[in-house]
Enzyme design. Structure first.
Site: not given
Ligand code: AMP
Ligand code: MG
Length: 537
Positions: A108-109, A141-142, A199, A279-280, A289
């Site tokens: 997502g980002r 917001d990516g 990364r 996913d992590n 992550d």
């Molecule tokens: P995470 O908890 O960091 O593993 O993220 C879980 C999901 O949320 C993944 O698909 C990330 O890409 C998405 N994500 C986390 N933060 C953002 C962000 N600021 N904008 C878009 N996607 C996000």
């Molecule tokens: Mg993740």
């Protein structure tokens, strides 16, 4: 050959040339079916400035210091200039979050620039985290804030220097853009400085990469993903030429083995990942992550740094081995659709448990200087964990300094009480509590430990060397990362570089750098960012 210009990086984009791409070119949030990734370009940033880079990762990629400090480096790794031969993409994946199926997640980002060949001819994916919106951004917001980017940058490199498998970090670039976040999700959003971390890993494939097509019944895509992973990341398995079902079984068994070994390492150094969603978890058994992770300070198996997980503490330190096995089970359930042969996968899951147990025992007896496990050690190990729990004890300092506790006085005489306890004094957060039963308990355990050391038969110098090679002096203590963040947010990234340098040699004594080995100071006990972190990043 060293790279003179970033455009000379040798790209060989296996993933984007082997797997089906999302046919839709427009960058808007959507469900992506039948494709492993979407082509998307990083969104340019206002004023990219390189705050830090890892000399080792740069060298591995053939990038010299001149290049890393260039304006162009910041432009490229901040996401403002896309290299000519890059094929930027965001990967699709799903995941179980906190035990529940969450459907499509995806990058997502994070936007990968593609795969480059490193100086050993190995493929390394370069991925910009915080590079702007993608079709998988959902409500996000990516972008990424500086504080979480400093944490990811430093911890990736600290982990690698500890010798623990991890994705790497090439650099940390401030974007000059502001990002709004509500740190504790309590209705206080504020603008924060934004950043991008580049990364680096042979692959960013996650367990959730396979779960998503499996959950959708898209067996064709699932098979393509498995075959690609076997070819690209497990060539020794695919080269066997064995039937596909056997390759899948061998592959899954290896994923279980690598993941078991990884968790043994985390438990050794006191690392708490914080968000062990599927996913992590990396298919290569890498730590991946870095979000609300933390380092165990006092030895509390129930501790989690993640306030988002405070209710159930699903991802607490002591639960990591089991919860990772649960994640492996989800992966097995995803891929069994292809083979319809659950038995070998079940066997591998059971082998995970056995491998973790024996790995943990070997690691613990090694840390204690006993020269290998023996029957009867269990009681003494249980006694150790009881001792660590009897008063707030810094587990890093305890193990490191245990090597300095004398095991026998002159001519085999008993060591005096004070001499036994003296080397450990920095490990106790509440020295005034180390009296009465606690003190007696510590003395009694230390004497038993000393007798077991003598039975192990290692010469003192060799024992010290072995214990020090397993018990780091320096880890990325939560409060140290926060100090580096506070300074970086105020415009001075020097502490990021200094910490990175200290963490390059975590197992060495580093005279003059004692402050970086000190137990958590009182101000950090309840400070947000030190003992309490959220998923906000
Ligand atoms: P995470 O908890 O960091 O593993 O993220 C879980 C999901 O949320 C993944 O698909 C990330 O890409 C998405 N994500 C986390 N933060 C953002 C962000 N600021 N904008 C878009 N996607 C996000
Ligand atoms: Mg993740």
């Amino acid at each position: 050959m060293p790279v003179g210009d970033l455009d000379e990086l040798t790209f060989d984009n296996r993933l984007t040339s082997s797997l089906p791409a999302d046919p839709e070119a427009d960058n808007h949030v959507r469900q992506v079916h039948g494709a492993a990734f979407s082509r998307v370009r990083p969104t340019p940033v206002a004023r990219p400035v390189t705050l830090a880079w890892s000399a080792e990762v740069a060298e591995q990629l053939g990038l010299g210091p001149g290049l890393c400090s260039s304006e162009d480096f910041a432009q490229v790794f901040g996401g403002s200039r896309v290299l000519a031969r890059a094929e930027p993409f965001a990967a699709s994946y799903g995941g179980h979050q906190f035990g529940s199926w969450a459907g499509q997640l995806g990058d997502g980002r994070a936007i990968a620039l593609g795969e480059v060949l490193d100086r050993d001819g190995r493929h390394q994916t370069l991925q910009l985290k915080g590079a702007g919106p993608t079709p998988y951004s959902r409500a996000g917001d990516g972008r990424a804030v500086l504080r979480s980017s400093v944490r990811e940058f430093l911890c990736s490199e600290a982990m690698a220097h500890l010798g623990i498998p991890t994705t790497r970090a090439l650099c940390l670039v401030a974007t000059g853009d502001e990002v709004v976040r509500d740190v504790l999700y309590d209705g206080h959003p504020r603008p924060e400085p934004g950043a991008v971390v580049c990364r680096v890993a042979p692959s960013f494939t996650r367990f959730g990469t396979f779960e998503l097509p499996s959950s959708r019944g898209d067996l064709a895509l699932l098979r393509q993903l498995v075959e690609f992973t076997l070819r690209a990341d497990f060539p020794h398995v695919s080269a066997s030429g064995a039937p596909f079902e056997e390759q899948v079984a061998a592959w899954f068994a290896e994923v279980c083995d690598r993941t078991a070994d990884l968790v043994v390492d985390w438990m050794r150094v006191g690392f708490v990942h914080g968000v062990l969603n599927t996913d992590n978890l990396s298919i290569l058994g890498l730590t991946i992550d870095y979000g609300p992770y933390g380092w165990l300070e006092d030895f509390d198996p129930a501790w989690t740094p993640n306030t988002t997980d405070a209710g159930t503490r699903r991802y607490r330190y002591g639960a990591q081995p089991q919860v990772v096995q649960w994640n492996l089970l989800q992966l097995a359930q995803a891929v069994v659709a292809l083979t319809e042969q659950p038995e070998p996968l079940q066997a591998a899951l059971e082998a995970y448990g056995a491998r973790y147990q024996s790995g943990f025992r070997a690691m613990t007896t090694g840390r204690l200087g006993w020269g290998g496990p023996r029957p009867g050690d269990e009681a003494l190990i249980d006694g150790l964990f009881a001792l660590l729990g009897s008063t707030e004890t810094d587990q890093v300092l305890f193990f490191r300094d245990l090597a300095r506790v004398p095991v026998a006085g002159g001519a085999g005489a008993e060591v005096g009480d004070d001499a036994l306890l003296e080397p450990l004094r920095e490990a106790w957060y509440q020295p005034h509590e180390v009296v009465g039963e606690v003190r007696e308990g510590a003395l009694s355990w230390l004497r038993s430990w000393g007798r077991r050391v003598a039975e192990g038969g290692l010469a003192d110098a060799e024992r010290l060397r072995r214990m020090d090679s397993l018990n780091p002096r320096f880890v990325l203590r939560n409060y140290l990362a926060q100090e580096a963040i506070d300074k970086a947010e105020a415009g001075d990234p020097a502490l990021v570089a200094e910490l990175l340098d200290v963490l390059r040699r975590p197992y060495d004594e580093q005279p003059g750098r004692d402050r970086f080995a000190a137990r958590r100071p009182e101000w950090a006990r309840h400070r947000v960012g030190c003992s309490m972190l959220s998923c906000s990043s």
